[in-house]
Design an enzyme around this catalytic site. Structure first.
Site, PDB file in Angstrom:
ATOM      1  N   THR A   1      36.430  -5.600 -40.411  1.00  0.00           N
ATOM      2  CA  THR A   1      35.761  -6.756 -41.017  1.00  0.00           C
ATOM      3  C   THR A   1      34.535  -6.366 -41.837  1.00  0.00           C
ATOM      4  O   THR A   1      34.258  -6.969 -42.865  1.00  0.00           O
ATOM      5  CB  THR A   1      35.337  -7.735 -39.908  1.00  0.00           C
ATOM      6  OG1 THR A   1      34.724  -6.993 -38.872  1.00  0.00           O
ATOM      7  CG2 THR A   1      36.536  -8.499 -39.370  1.00  0.00           C
TER       8      THR A   1
ATOM      9  N   GLY B   1      37.271  -4.285 -32.452  1.00  0.00           N
ATOM     10  CA  GLY B   1      37.982  -5.282 -31.662  1.00  0.00           C
ATOM     11  C   GLY B   1      37.906  -4.970 -30.177  1.00  0.00           C
ATOM     12  O   GLY B   1      37.445  -3.901 -29.770  1.00  0.00           O
TER      13      GLY B   1
ATOM     14  N   CYS C   1      30.956 -11.553 -36.932  1.00  0.00           N
ATOM     15  CA  CYS C   1      31.307 -12.165 -35.643  1.00  0.00           C
ATOM     16  C   CYS C   1      30.200 -13.058 -35.091  1.00  0.00           C
ATOM     17  O   CYS C   1      30.394 -13.726 -34.079  1.00  0.00           O
ATOM     18  CB  CYS C   1      31.703 -11.104 -34.626  1.00  0.00           C
ATOM     19  SG  CYS C   1      30.550  -9.738 -34.550  1.00  0.00           S
TER      20      CYS C   1
ATOM     21  N   LYS D   1      -0.665  -8.586  18.161  1.00  0.00           N
ATOM     22  CA  LYS D   1      -1.989  -8.351  17.573  1.00  0.00           C
ATOM     23  C   LYS D   1      -1.853  -8.468  16.052  1.00  0.00           C
ATOM     24  O   LYS D   1      -0.923  -7.902  15.482  1.00  0.00           O
ATOM     25  CB  LYS D   1      -2.415  -6.938  17.954  1.00  0.00           C
ATOM     26  CG  LYS D   1      -3.869  -6.615  17.752  1.00  0.00           C
ATOM     27  CD  LYS D   1      -4.121  -5.154  18.145  1.00  0.00           C
ATOM     28  CE  LYS D   1      -5.086  -5.046  19.281  1.00  0.00           C
ATOM     29  NZ  LYS D   1      -5.575  -3.698  19.541  1.00  0.00           N
TER      30      LYS D   1
ATOM     31  N   HIS E   1     -14.941   7.900  13.014  1.00  0.00           N
ATOM     32  CA  HIS E   1     -14.882   7.203  11.712  1.00  0.00           C
ATOM     33  C   HIS E   1     -15.371   8.128  10.599  1.00  0.00           C
ATOM     34  O   HIS E   1     -14.747   8.249   9.539  1.00  0.00           O
ATOM     35  CB  HIS E   1     -15.783   5.957  11.719  1.00  0.00           C
ATOM     36  CG  HIS E   1     -15.244   4.822  12.532  1.00  0.00           C
ATOM     37  ND1 HIS E   1     -16.034   3.816  13.027  1.00  0.00           N
ATOM     38  CD2 HIS E   1     -13.977   4.524  12.929  1.00  0.00           C
ATOM     39  CE1 HIS E   1     -15.295   2.940  13.691  1.00  0.00           C
ATOM     40  NE2 HIS E   1     -14.035   3.361  13.649  1.00  0.00           N
TER      41      HIS E   1
ATOM     42  N   HIS F   1     -11.344   2.380  23.312  1.00  0.00           N
ATOM     43  CA  HIS F   1     -11.046   3.003  22.025  1.00  0.00           C
ATOM     44  C   HIS F   1     -11.819   4.304  21.791  1.00  0.00           C
ATOM     45  O   HIS F   1     -11.252   5.340  21.435  1.00  0.00           O
ATOM     46  CB  HIS F   1     -11.363   1.989  20.909  1.00  0.00           C
ATOM     47  CG  HIS F   1     -11.109   2.501  19.544  1.00  0.00           C
ATOM     48  ND1 HIS F   1      -9.873   2.945  19.115  1.00  0.00           N
ATOM     49  CD2 HIS F   1     -11.938   2.642  18.475  1.00  0.00           C
ATOM     50  CE1 HIS F   1      -9.954   3.328  17.861  1.00  0.00           C
ATOM     51  NE2 HIS F   1     -11.193   3.160  17.449  1.00  0.00           N
TER      52      HIS F   1
END
Lengths: 91, 866
Positions: B120, B201, B252, B619, B657, B736
């Site tokens: 096309t 196609g 198309c 917790k 810590h 702790h």
């Protein structure tokens, strides 16, 4: 042709010529054939074809073909066409 | 393409020759620079423009489809418009740089592309693909449709000769001379063909995708058009005629069914008729549908494709005016029972009268899904809401607004889409892309990603007041209603009265006494009720970690009642990327002042809070900087009466810590400064504070140390010591600080050795934990020459400190039976591994290593033997 003789190549055009020439005289070579590609920035289609033809001709392993001074862009082009295993690349 | 015979040896040799040549050319091409490439592209474009009409005439002559003038224009669009898009684009080397993200994008060519060309749009597609291939340093083998082989070969020849003349490698393009399905199949499966680009196609597209190779297959459409009542009908009719008759409808993306609002239906058809369309009556429409559509397959008949309206009319025996451009047939529905609702690549258009917008949208959806998914849809409307909704419901890569479908979809003419001759239809259309195929589909884009330095932070309360009588500073904060939250022992000690004394006289003061334990959900709920009842604007948390944690959660729920604590406790890896965000919209605002009465947790400056939900038996740990108190009071008068055991436990907590923050993978110069100072203060003052509880200086300095350590770990987090202590403490009911003490010497030794597994840590350039421990040893003046010696001296100093605090030095010392410990060990390791604390540890602990650390803690001390 003496063992370990080094063929300097300058420019892309020189590659095809040098490799075609070597292919024509491969039977006379004993041992290793070395090409110095440090003057080659890139390789063209004719050059790759000539390198491929020489590699095919030397596939029996009687003559080792070494490429010196190959830059990484040319090395990658050789890799893309599967030619890096056909040559030696001395450091 | 009817040839299904196996390929002959000669044919295979021919095809192998094409691939070999293309592969060699691709290897050579890979060495070209952007300038090399751009020097080739421009003359190719000019050659294509120069030969546009010639190639159009070849295409018409060979395919017998379309319109000469339109094909010439397509050839010009394929060259000039495409060039205009690609000329300044980088396609070699670095093509994009994003310095702010540390990303470079680098182009890598694909190599050999096998490219199918359609009947096309043969020459325009060939020109387009040649330019794309050169611009991206690829080589192409073209497989044209057999009915367009000659014109395609000529287009490729013109492009090839121009390209090679301007420096392209020999063999960069080739075109199959007499293409067959078997040729295509062979090439599609060839190992050296890297990509298949199939514009054609459905058969060609399906074959491409079935090859197992990377493929772009672009295929059929069935473009619906919605002509909405607010549209400019004059413009719409001209656009539709222009588009549907362009090259006799062979693109198309051209319009197939126009759905017209009832109110403008008649006027629209009149306008179509006025401008050269023939409106079929029901009988004519029936004849048309039976002739141009194959009743067996339901698809258009190839004989009609690309033919003029008058030719079709003549063919089927319709009487139309001379010069009729378009045949329009009203249809009453969409689907197999309405043959003209399918794709028609010729100037026949179906129209549908829609009684409502809803019906119009649904009909367009039906057309879109009748063989056109992913392709193109068109809307004419001046109503933005209609346009947006149409875009949402259509499954189409190109949704064209108020312009012609076919030429609009090509891009670059009526809109700013990328110019193309290949329309990707997305997965709905069985395609790998929905884009207008362009140069970027012909490139592998590599990304060079530089190591980035993650943004870090140091977030602390706005104000920290410290030293004796620092509580006096609360008088500067205006408040109409203040709630003091505390626990019974502290109230009995008279601390509440001390606080009350310094509040401004006009402040209404309320006191909430909560149990001396980790806060429970019920306690928090009651607290929030009290805050609401008194409409407080200031909360003073007077207590240790539990009281301050409770106050943080009460404030959160008072200010944002809809906050879901369970959701907020969702796990996260990076606080900046967390999924759940804390509320920012608040119904109340209350200042939180935290006055610490222990020297350990540092909760007065941390963004953490823990809640016990006894009813649910779990917790909940909350972490967010919005929880951080606004003001921290570090006043040693509140810790002078701390019992010795509590002094030891909290002091050890403070040391852990600081040590863990110091070697954390999230540590920074800001946190390290605080960690080091806290360590120094703890070593110097904790033994005195423990042995001489009335020593104000020691108490004061330990109170500061706890707060300073918390500033460090609030921003650098803790490590595996806490993960071990949490698991062990919970299982055996050990406080702790004491649980931390049992693990500490072993964890230092563990972190100081070469990890079996490194933690991913973009902020650290080397493993430095052992060197940081050595630095701490230097700071403490412990001596030693090598890093190893200094680490050993630090471990010995920690053990000596623990000895002076009279804390148990091994799990065995706690009186726990060996058998019970061994039974608990697998579970302990599992819980420790689930604990998020270790995720900032410099070593990633293996499960076996956690077991080993627990075992070492069972046996006890490291330095100086057992």
């Amino acid at each position: 042709m003496p063992v370990d003789s080094v063929w300097p190549i300058a420019g892309a055009e020189g590659v095809a010529r040098a490799f075609e020439d070597a292919a024509g005289r491969l039977e006379t070579v004993d041992g290793e054939l070395t090409f110095d590609l440090s003057g080659v920035r890139k390789v063209d289609v004719a050059g790759l074809r000539a390198m491929s033809a020489l590699a095919a001709k030397a596939a029996d392993g009687k003559v080792k073909i070494a490429l010196k001074g190959v830059n990484v862009d040319v090395y990658k082009a050789l890799k893309l066409v599967g030619l890096t295993t056909a040559f030696l690349f001395p450091v | 393409m009817a040839d299904h015979a196996p390929l002959s040896e000669d044919r295979i040799a021919y095809l192998e020759g094409l691939v070999s040549q293309a592969r060699t050319a691709a290897a050579v091409f890979s060495q070209y620079t952007q300038d090399d490439v751009d020097r080739i592209v421009k003359p190719m474009v000019l050659a294509g423009l120069e030969q546009a009409q010639y190639l159009a005439s070849l295409a018409i002559e060979e395919t017998r489809l379309g319109v000469l003038e339109d094909k010439a224009i397509k050839n010009m669009v394929a060259t000039e418009f495409v060039y205009n898009y690609v000329k300044d684009k980088r396609t070699v080397g670095v093509i994009n740089e994003f310095p702010e993200r540390g990303i470079l994008e680098i182009a890598e060519p694909i190599g050999v592309i096998f490219s199918v060309l359609p009947v096309t749009n043969p020459t325009s597609t060939a020109l387009f693909k040649c330019i794309m291939a050169i611009k991206t340093r690829n080589t192409a083998i073209f497989g044209p449709h057999p009915r367009a082989a000659k014109c395609c070969a000529e287009a490729v020849r013109i492009m090839y000769e121009t390209a090679v003349k301007n420096g392209a490698p020999e063999g960069v393009f080739t075109c199959l001379d007499t293409p067959t399905i078997e040729d295509n199949r062979y090439l599609m499966h060839h190992k050296d063909v890297r990509l298949i680009d199939a514009t054609g196609g459905p058969g060609a597209v399906k074959a491409a995708y079935s090859s197992g190779k990377p493929a772009m297959g672009v295929g059929a459409g069935n473009t619906p058009v919605y002509l909405e009542k607010s549209a400019d009908v004059d413009m719409a009719v001209v656009d539709i005629i222009t588009s549907k008759t362009f090259d006799n409808g062979t693109i198309c993306a051209s319009e197939q069914t126009v759905v017209i609002d009832d109110g403008i239906y008649d006027a629209t058809l009149e306008k179509f008729a006025e401008l050269g369309a023939h409106i079929c009556n029901p009988e004519e429409a029936a004849i048309l549908s039976q002739t141009v559509i194959d009743p067996e397959t339901g698809f258009m008949r190839p004989i009609a494709v690309g033919q003029a309206a008058a030719t079709i009319a003549q063919y089927i025996g319709l009487k139309v005016k001379p010069g009729t451009k378009l045949l329009i047939a009203p249809i009453a529905g969409v689907g197999r029972g309405h043959p003209l609702s399918v794709e028609k690549l010729f100037p026949v258009l179906a129209v549908y009268r829609a009684r409502s917008r809803e019906e119009a949208f649904k009909t367009c959806v039906d057309v879109n899904h009748l063989g056109g998914i992913g392709h193109t849809a068109v809307v004419f409307s001046s109503n933005e809401e209609v346009i947006r909704k149409f875009g949402e419901v259509m499954n189409a890569g190109r949704i064209i607004v108020n312009s012609p479908g076919s030429i609009g979809a090509l891009g670059g003419v009526y809109n700013d889409m990328v110019p193309t001759f290949s329309f990707g239809c997305g997965t709905g259309g069985g395609n790998s892309t929905m884009d207008n195929v362009n140069i970027y589909h012909y490139l592998n884009v590599k990304r060079v990603a530089r190591r980035t330095q993650a943004h870090m932070w140091f977030r602390v309360p706005n104000q920290i007041y410290f030293n004796m009588n620092a509580i006096e500073n609360i008088r500067q904060f205006p408040s109409r209603s203040t709630m003091i939250i505390t626990n019974p022992p502290l109230e009995r000690l008279g601390h509440v009265d001390t606080v009350r004394r310094y509040l401004p006289p006009d402040t209404a003061v309320h006191v909430l006494v909560i149990p001396d334990a980790e806060p429970e959900a019920k306690v928090v709920r009651e607290g929030v009720e009290a805050l609401n009842a008194y409409k407080v604007d200031q909360i003073i948390a007077l207590g240790g970690g539990s009281v301050i944690d409770a106050a943080k959660i009460m404030k959160l729920q008072y200010e944002a009642p809809s906050a879901d604590l369970e959701e907020l406790a969702a796990p996260f890896l990076d606080i900046r990327k967390r999924v759940v965000q804390y509320p920012t919209e608040k119904v109340h605002h209350a200042r939180l002042i935290a006055a610490a009465t222990t020297s350990g947790t540092g909760s007065e400056v941390t963004p953490f809070a823990v809640l016990i939900d006894k009813e649910a038996g779990r917790k909940i740990t909350l972490a967010d900087y919005s929880l951080t108190p606004d003001v921290a009071i570090v006043d040693p008068q509140f810790v002078m009466t701390m019992p010795k055991g509590l002094t030891a436990d909290t002091g050890i907590d403070c040391l852990v810590h600081a040590l863990e923050a110091g070697v954390s993978i999230h540590s920074s110069p800001y946190t390290e400064a605080n960690a080091m100072q806290a360590i120094r203060l703890t070593f110097r003052y904790l033994p005195t504070a423990y042995a001489q509880p009335d020593n104000v200086e020691a108490r004061s300095m330990m109170h500061n140390a706890a707060c300073i350590a918390a500033l460090a770990f609030s921003n650098a987090s803790v490590g595996v010591n806490h993960a071990l202590a949490h698991a062990f403490g919970a299982r055996f009911g050990v406080p702790h600080g004491r649980a931390n003490a049992l693990m500490l010497p072993h964890v230092i030794a563990y972190n100081a050795s070469v990890p079996s597994k490194f933690m991913p840590s973009p902020n650290q350039r080397a493993y430095v934990a052992h060197k940081k421990y050595a630095l701490i040893a230097d700071l403490l003046g412990l001596g030693g020459e090598t890093v190893e010696e200094k680490v050993n001296h630090l471990i010995a100093a920690v053990e000596a400190l623990l000895d002076r605090l009279d804390v148990p030095r091994s799990i065995a010392d706690l009186g726990i039976a060996r058998e019970e410990f061994q039974q608990a060990l697998p579970g302990l390791a599992k819980v420790a591994f689930d604990d998020p604390s270790w995720r900032s540890n410099p070593r990633m602990p293996l499960a076996t290593e956690l077991v080993e650390l627990f075992e070492r803690a069972w046996h006890g001390r490291r330095a100086g033997g057992q």
